[in-house]
Design an enzyme around this catalytic site. Structure first.
Site, PDB file in Angstrom:
ATOM      1  CG  ASP A  25       5.782   1.992   8.394  1.00 22.12           C
ATOM      2  OD1 ASP A  25       6.726   1.321   8.844  1.00 22.12           O
ATOM      3  OD2 ASP A  25       5.653   2.247   7.184  1.00 22.12           O
ATOM      4  CD  GLU A  73       7.303   5.362   4.208  1.00 28.23           C
ATOM      5  OE1 GLU A  73       6.181   4.979   4.569  1.00 28.23           O
ATOM      6  OE2 GLU A  73       7.505   5.962   3.128  1.00 28.23           O
ATOM      7  CE  LYS A 130       8.083   0.051   6.484  1.00 27.38           C
ATOM      8  NZ  LYS A 130       7.499   0.948   5.507  1.00 27.38           N
ATOM      9  CE  LYS A 133       5.368   5.094   0.393  1.00 27.33           C
ATOM     10  NZ  LYS A 133       5.401   6.157   1.410  1.00 27.33           N
ATOM     11  CB  VAL A 158      -0.935   2.882   9.610  1.00 23.58           C
ATOM     12  CG1 VAL A 158      -2.009   2.673  10.655  1.00 23.58           C
ATOM     13  CG2 VAL A 158       0.293   3.553  10.227  1.00 23.58           C
ATOM     14  CB  THR A 159      -1.960   3.318   5.376  1.00 18.68           C
ATOM     15  OG1 THR A 159      -1.199   3.307   4.159  1.00 18.68           O
ATOM     16  CG2 THR A 159      -1.720   4.631   6.083  1.00 18.68           C
ATOM     17  CB  CYS A 163       3.703   0.600   4.822  1.00 15.23           C
ATOM     18  SG  CYS A 163       4.557   2.027   4.114  1.00 15.23           S
ATOM     19  CD  GLN A 203      -7.055 -13.601  -7.636  1.00 15.71           C
ATOM     20  OE1 GLN A 203      -6.695 -14.193  -8.644  1.00 15.71           O
ATOM     21  NE2 GLN A 203      -6.608 -12.409  -7.277  1.00 15.71           N
TER      22      GLN A 203
HETATM   23  C1  C5J Z   1       2.797   3.804   5.083  1.00 19.94           C
HETATM   24  C2  C5J Z   1       2.522   5.636   3.551  1.00 19.94           C
HETATM   25  N1  C5J Z   1       3.432   3.483   6.204  1.00 19.94           N
HETATM   26  N2  C5J Z   1       1.190   5.545   3.576  1.00 19.94           N
HETATM   27  N3  C5J Z   1       3.287   4.845   4.343  1.00 19.94           N
HETATM   28  O1  C5J Z   1       1.806   3.210   4.742  1.00 19.94           O
HETATM   29  O2  C5J Z   1       3.050   6.445   2.835  1.00 19.94           O
END
Ligand code: C5J
Length: 222
Positions: A25, A73, A130, A133, A158-159, A163, A203
């Protein structure tokens, strides 16, 4: 050629034939003023440093002949793939589908939806649109990776906590071995960024492993 990357919590191992770079994204809607990220009240300048690292990573992946996948996205112009709950988030006039300075917010085909020009895909690279997320939800990403015989994923974008994290979790559940390049990921919230990376590698690497671009490039050039 086997690469051994110094990572948290332990060395990550992969080879170029079975590895893909997933660039998540890196769209104007998240990185530039006037897009979705800013409509949600975020300072988008916090993400800018990530662009240069992603560019270097993309170049390295191209030189190494990795399978390369870019994700975006976004939603269909008629909003038929946008759940009501997601549509209702945000301030009036600044919701997904509303008209903003970069065109309709987070809608496929608007200028805000496009990838940053510095990171434009090459012809043979995959671009996955897509609606969610995670990059596996409602897309053919898993099929593409199976056809390409990919089992290891290098992730950036990002972010970090939204996502990238959603995609790492989905990938991990499907059996992919994930390595997140921490400084090639970014968040509007620096504390979320660092905690999100810790959650991946904690973990024993519950979702995957985490490194930085320098360590990854060192391993590739060894
Ligand atoms: C992504 C969002 N790409 N933060 N989308 O992380 O809404």
């Amino acid at each position: 050629m086997v690469w051994r990357v110094k990572a948290k919590p332990s060395t990550y191992q992969c080879d170029e034939q079975s590895t893909a770079l997933i660039m998540i994204d890196m769209q104007r809607d998240f990185l530039e003023p006037g897009g979705f990220g800013e409509a949600l009240g975020n300072d988008v300048s916090t993400l800018r440093p990530v662009i240069a690292v992603c560019k270097d990573l993309l170049e390295l992946a191209r030189e190494s002949n990795l399978t390369i996948v870019h994700t975006r996205e976004g939603h269909l112009p008629d909003l038929s793939d946008l759940p009501e709950t997601k549509r209702n988030r945000g301030e009036p006039g600044q919701k997904i589908g509303d008209l903003g300075p970069l065109g309709r917010i987070l809608i496929r085909g608007s200028s805000g939806h496009s990838l940053m020009p510095e990171l434009a895909p090459e012809k043979h690279e995959y671009v996955i649109d897509k609606p969610g997320k995670g990059a596996f939800f409602a897309t053919d990403l898993h099929g593409i990776l199976e056809r390409e015989r990919v089992t290891s994923l290098i992730l950036a974008g990002v972010t970090t906590e939204v996502c990238v994290h959603s995609t790492v979790r989905e990938a991990n559940d499907r059996g992919y071995d994930c390595l997140v390049i921490g400084d090639a990921c970014g968040s509007y919230f620096p504390d979320f960024h660092s905690v999100a990376l810790k959650m991946i590698s904690a973990q024993g690497g519950i979702f995957g492993k985490v490194t930085n671009f320098l360590e990854f490039s060192r391993a590739v050039s060894e």
